[in-house]
Scaffold this active site. Structure first.
Site, short mmCIF file in Angstrom:
data_model
loop_
_atom_site.label_atom_id
_atom_site.label_comp_id
_atom_site.label_asym_id
_atom_site.label_seq_id
_atom_site.Cartn_x
_atom_site.Cartn_y
_atom_site.Cartn_z
N THR A 32 0.80 -0.98 0.03
CA THR A 32 0.16 -0.06 0.09
C THR A 32 0.82 1.25 0.01
O THR A 32 1.94 1.27 0.64
CB THR A 32 -0.85 -0.13 1.24
OG1 THR A 32 -1.68 -1.28 1.23
CG2 THR A 32 -1.75 1.33 1.38
N ASP A 90 8.38 3.55 5.19
CA ASP A 90 8.46 5.14 5.69
C ASP A 90 9.81 5.18 5.88
O ASP A 90 10.45 6.26 5.66
CB ASP A 90 7.46 5.23 6.76
CG ASP A 90 6.01 5.02 6.46
OD1 ASP A 90 5.64 5.73 5.48
OD2 ASP A 90 5.30 4.36 7.21
N GLY A 101 3.39 2.00 7.70
CA GLY A 101 2.17 2.41 8.20
C GLY A 101 1.75 3.88 8.15
O GLY A 101 0.70 4.50 8.61
N GLY A 103 0.49 4.95 5.39
CA GLY A 103 -0.79 4.71 4.73
C GLY A 103 -1.59 4.19 5.60
O GLY A 103 -2.81 3.72 5.28
N GLU A 109 -0.66 -5.10 6.14
CA GLU A 109 0.60 -5.21 5.60
C GLU A 109 1.52 -6.54 6.40
O GLU A 109 2.58 -7.31 5.70
CB GLU A 109 1.47 -4.21 5.51
CG GLU A 109 0.89 -3.23 4.45
CD GLU A 109 1.37 -1.76 4.49
OE1 GLU A 109 1.38 -1.06 3.51
OE2 GLU A 109 1.85 -1.32 5.70
C1 5RP Z 1 1.33 2.18 4.15
C2 5RP Z 1 2.86 1.93 4.15
C3 5RP Z 1 3.58 2.15 3.20
O1 5RP Z 1 4.48 1.35 2.57
C4 5RP Z 1 4.67 3.57 3.66
O2 5RP Z 1 3.85 4.52 4.27
C5 5RP Z 1 5.25 4.17 2.41
O3 5RP Z 1 4.31 4.90 1.53
P1 5RP Z 1 4.97 5.64 0.23
O4 5RP Z 1 5.30 4.75 -0.65
O5 5RP Z 1 3.54 6.28 -0.20
O6 5RP Z 1 6.00 6.58 0.59
O7 5RP Z 1 3.36 1.40 5.22
O8 5RP Z 1 0.67 1.62 5.34
#
Ligand code: 5RP
Length: 231
Positions: A32, A90, A101, A103, A109
């Site tokens: 995600t 992140d 997390g 997202g 996940e």
């Molecule tokens: C979602 C996640 C994502 O993998 C994480 O937030 C990275 O997001 P992005 O690729 O938009 O930087 O853990 O829960």
């Protein structure tokens, strides 16, 4: 067509390198977030070229995006094992320990990552850190336990902030739980923090991924680095 920012290009290249590992017949877990979205788009292209795969999503948004890309999706409730999971993070340290997390999907996940024979984490180089904790650690919390869990986080040295929408209502996870972002500062003992958090009733999932990631693909200006876990 717009080429996007350098960060987007790095995310896309890391995602495409990971999707190149998908072989016909695999059951793939799709992560995600914006980096995972590039993987979904790349997999959709490979499916249109004839690749035969099935996939599971780590969030409702990912399931919808993958279906729209033409990928055959299964309900993860019907699945126990996946072949390859591709997901973003992140932040991630040199020992492949990550915070996820951003997202809000870390509970699903974590389950899908743990089901996988192999997990590839895809990031742009801005996500690599020497020590975890430059960003808050998200946790998913039963609404009933909001204050109880927040107090437990404070007792562990963290500063908990309930994630809110711009209209002042709380952000809810796909399971209709709260997301609490916990600022700990440098996390020098991630395993200790993970087990302390896991012991708090009402704390349903945290974003520390300490053992799940097998390979790390880092998109950089000079090309994607493909790193494998050493131990
Ligand atoms: C979602 C996640 C994502 O993998 C994480 O937030 C990275 O997001 P992005 O690729 O938009 O930087 O853990 O829960």
């Amino acid at each position: 067509m717009a080429t996007g920012t350098a960060t987007d290009r790095a995310k896309r290249e890391a995602a495409e390198a990971a999707v190149a590992e998908i072989a016909s017949g695999m059951l793939v877990g799709l992560g995600t977030g914006s980096t995972a979205a590039f993987a979904i788009a790349a997999l959709g292209r490979r499916v249109r070229e004839g690749l035969q795969v099935t996939a599971v999503g780590t969030s409702l948004a990912t399931e919808a995006a993958a279906r729209a890309a033409g990928i055959a999706m299964l309900d993860f409730a019907d699945v126990a094992h996946t072949d390859l999971v591709i997901d973003g993070a992140d932040e991630i340290d040199p020992a492949f320990r990550a915070i996820k997390g951003g997202g809000g999907a870390m509970l699903r996940e974590k389950i899908v990552a743990t089901s996988a024979a192999r997990m590839i984490c895809i990031v742009d180089s801005g996500k690599t850190v020497a020590t975890l904790g430059t960003r808050p650690l998200p946790i998913e919390v039963l609404p009933f336990a909001r204050n109880f869990v927040s107090d437990a986080v404070r007792a562990l040295g963290g500063e908990p902030i309930v994630r809110m929408m711009p209209d002042g209502t709380p952000v809810l996870s796909d399971q209709a739980n709260l997301l609490i972002d916990c600022r700990f500062g440098p996390i020098t003992d991630p395993a200790g923090l993970a087990s302390a958090l896991t012991a708090v009733p009402g704390m349903l999932g945290h974003g520390l991924f300490l053992t799940e990631i097998d390979a790390l693909f880092v998109g950089r200006d000079e090309g994607t680095a493909r790193l494998e876990r050493r131990n």
